[in-house]
Design an enzyme around this catalytic site. Structure first.
Site: not given
Ligand code: NAD
Length: 421
Positions: A111
């Site tokens: 990471k």
């Molecule tokens: P992103 O930035 O596209 O979206 C994040 C969303 O969460 C946004 O809508 C934001 O407003 C909301 N958010 C952020 N902080 C918040 C809070 N404190 N309370 C409520 N809502 C909140 O991110 P993403 O890529 O969708 O990733 C989201 C999660 O999934 C992360 O933990 C990331 O590590 C995990 N993840 C992502 C992927 C991927 O392929 N993108 C894969 C595995 C895990």
């Protein structure tokens, strides 16, 4: 039982380590191997000098933690946020090792992160940070070494800059150095939807176990970004009733079901779901506690802790985000009979299609979207069944079962390879 002290329960690393310890103990893992697998291979700290648009020089801290390479090159996202810490990156890197092992794909875990506030930086400043960060860690990444991907606040564009910087240094275009790239630069069809699709696939499997139809299933989703937004759209199209959605600005709720097509259009314009007229406003943390069958946290870490776990009413918890639940909350959810699909299983769809992207880049031959989605489903269903069966066999909850399965797989590879020198 978790051994995390409550004042440390927000630490991703502490929660990961507590689960690791329980699983390693149940596996009767040799103490030396336990020590080895609990510790990262390498932690890189870099200080990134960048000239800002106003001409001033600023220095940003960046990290890349490579946890384990026993099963293949490291794989894991890079995040940009003001609150990034080495401890958090260390925990998430280890989780990537376990996630890749649960999905049974040939990667170890890593990471990365840069401490910066992307909302206060211009695209040109973000490009300079990305290129210099890439240059600083260049010797440690590569298609055979460590393959980064997007994470919070990084995007396809960020991956394009990393790919270009790496390629300029090695003097030839190397698309397989990162995944989650734009389609025109060696990205894979289906990658954008993959994590959300994977969440739906494992939720479908859980419903099958409980003999429940999608149409009778009420879902609440926290986060409307890449994971939550895609999961909402795919699950809505598949017939699930999405009754609540929230993001960092607020949430929207309708017990009769939200119109996700209209909500997506609204969110695309307003950059938030808050204020959507097709439901009532609700706080994003309050949303988690509403009555539903499926709760899908897809935003950020540690939103379900010992403080609110006893108020969670969902029957199934599909962890789209990484580490949304603290280790002390695991015990409460387990006692309450919540069927938890842990992050290292539920959100493995993203890294699985990243694996497909890496394979396609190396082959120079790209697959149709149907093939990507079919192969993703095959891997997710197999991983779900293996975790649930492992849990039943060893009489442990799904979280510990997923850790045990993963540790068992990595430990077995280490035993076969032996320890060098
Ligand atoms: P992103 O930035 O596209 O979206 C994040 C969303 O969460 C946004 O809508 C934001 O407003 C909301 N958010 C952020 N902080 C918040 C809070 N404190 N309370 C409520 N809502 C909140 O991110 P993403 O890529 O969708 O990733 C989201 C999660 O999934 C992360 O933990 C990331 O590590 C995990 N993840 C992502 C992927 C991927 O392929 N993108 C894969 C595995 C895990």
């Amino acid at each position: 039982m978790s051994t995390v002290e409550l004042d440390k329960e927000h630490s991703v690393y502490e929660s990961m380590a507590a689960r690791f310890d329980v699983a390693a103990q149940k596996l009767n893992l040799d103490p030396g191997l336990t020590k080895y697998l609990r510790t990262p291979n390498r932690e890189i700290i870099v200080h990134i000098p960048v000239t800002l648009d106003n001409g001033k020089l600023e220095v940003f801290d960046g990290y890349r933690v490579q946890h384990n390479i026993a099963r293949g090159p490291c794989k894991g996202g890079i995040r940009y946020a003001p609150n990034v810490t080495l401890d958090e990156i260390r925990g998430l890197a280890a989780e990537m090792t376990w996630k890749c092992a649960v999905a049974n794909i040939p990667f170890g875990g890593a990471k990365g992160g840069v401490v910066c506030d992307p909302s206060k930086l211009s695209p040109a400043e973000l490009e300079r940070i990305t290129r210099r960060y890439t240059a600083e860690i260049l010797d440690y990444i590569g298609p055979e070494r460590d393959v980064p991907a997007p994470d919070m606040n990084t995007s396809e564009q960020t991956m394009a800059w990393i790919m270009d910087t790496y390629s300029m240094h090695v003097r030839h275009t190397t698309t397989a150095v990162v995944t989650g790239k734009p389609l025109d630069l060696g990205g894979s069809l289906g990658r954008r939807e993959a994590t959300g699709r994977g969440c739906m696939i494992v939720t479908d499997q859980a419903l099958k176990r409980f003999g429940r139809e999608r149409q009778q299933t009420r879902v609440i989703i926290q986060g409307f970004g890449n994971v939550g937004g895609q999961a909402a759209q795919l699950m809505y199209e598949a017939g699930y009733k999405i009754i609540g959605v929230g993001d960092m600005f607020g949430g929207v709720f309708d017990p009769n079901g939200l119109d996700i097509v209209a909500l997506s259009e609204y969110a695309a314009q307003k950059k938030t779901v808050k204020g959507f007229p097709g439901g009532v406003s609700i706080g994003t943390m309050e949303l988690l506690e509403q009555d539903c069958e499926v709760l899908l946290p897809a935003a950020t870490e540690s939103v379900i802790t010992s403080k609110n776990a006893h108020r969670i009413k969902a029957r199934i918890l599909t962890e789209g985000a990484n580490s949304p639940t603290s280790a002390p909350a695991d015990d409460i959810l387990f006692e309450r009979g919540v069927f938890v699909i842990p992050d290292i299983l539920a959100n493995a769809g993203g890294v699985t299609v990243s694996y497909f992207e890496w394979v396609q880049d190396r082959q120079g031959y790209f697959w149709p979207e149907g093939m990507v989605n079919d192969r993703l489903k095959h891997i997710m269903v197999a991983a779900f069944n293996e975790v649930v069966r492992y849990g039943e066999k060893h009489n442990v909850n799904n979280r510990i079962a997923a850790y045990m399965l993963a540790i068992d797989r990595v430990a077995s590879t280490v035993r076969l390879r032996g320890i060098y020198a």
